[in-house]
Design a protein around this motif. Structure first.
Motif, short mmCIF file in Angstrom:
data_model
loop_
_atom_site.label_atom_id
_atom_site.label_comp_id
_atom_site.label_asym_id
_atom_site.label_seq_id
_atom_site.Cartn_x
_atom_site.Cartn_y
_atom_site.Cartn_z
N ARG A 189 -52.73 39.49 -21.19
CA ARG A 189 -52.08 38.36 -20.53
C ARG A 189 -50.97 38.89 -19.64
N GLY A 240 -48.58 34.98 -19.03
CA GLY A 240 -49.25 33.93 -19.78
C GLY A 240 -50.71 33.70 -19.43
N ALA A 241 -51.20 34.28 -18.34
CA ALA A 241 -52.58 34.07 -17.91
C ALA A 241 -53.46 35.27 -18.28
N LEU A 242 -54.64 35.00 -18.83
CA LEU A 242 -55.58 36.09 -19.11
C LEU A 242 -56.02 36.72 -17.81
N GLU A 243 -55.99 38.05 -17.77
CA GLU A 243 -56.34 38.78 -16.55
C GLU A 243 -57.29 39.92 -16.88
N GLU A 288 -48.69 40.93 -22.08
CA GLU A 288 -48.83 40.76 -23.53
C GLU A 288 -50.09 41.47 -24.00
#
Length: 124
Positions: free
Chosen positions: A66, A69-72, A84
């Motif tokens: 992440r 906060g966004a899955l990448e 993260e």
């Protein structure tokens, strides 16, 4: 100052990892530059590579990375991005043009960091 990751959450909060020009690999396997022995971390979880003057993070595992906060799966990093991975959160700081190739805590670069016991031990 060169690009670095600062641990802002989880084991060893406050430690810094200098990325130098080679970047680093993060994962559970001992072959990684930064090892996090946690079941939520893939053996080869992520790699940070230098492309031009910017670092890119590449998700190598199945457990996800992440960024803010966004899955990448792959993303160019910008100053203050939060990454993260498992129980850890890192804040990215990019190149500023100054010369500083040290870890905040041990003054050596590109050494393997192993999180053994999150409460007690940092092994280099």
């Amino acid at each position: 100052m060169q690009a670095k990751l600062t641990i802002i959450q989880g084991p060893f909060k406050g430690r810094e990892i200098n990325l130098g020009t080679k970047g680093c690999s993060i994962g559970r396997a001992s072959s990684n530059t930064f090892v996090i022995p946690d079941i939520t971390v893939s053996r080869e979880h992520a790699t940070l590579v230098l492309k031009g003057n910017e670092f890119i993070i590449i998700d190598k595992g199945l457990n996800g990375v992440r960024v803010n906060g966004a899955l990448e799966t792959s993303r160019q990093l910008k100053n203050f991005d939060v990454i993260e991975i498992g129980p850890c959160a890192f804040q990215y700081s990019g190149n500023t043009g100054e010369d500083d190739d040290s870890f905040k805590d041990n003054r050596r670069t590109h050494e393997k960091t192993v999180l053994r016991d999150p409460e007690k031990t940092l092994v280099h």
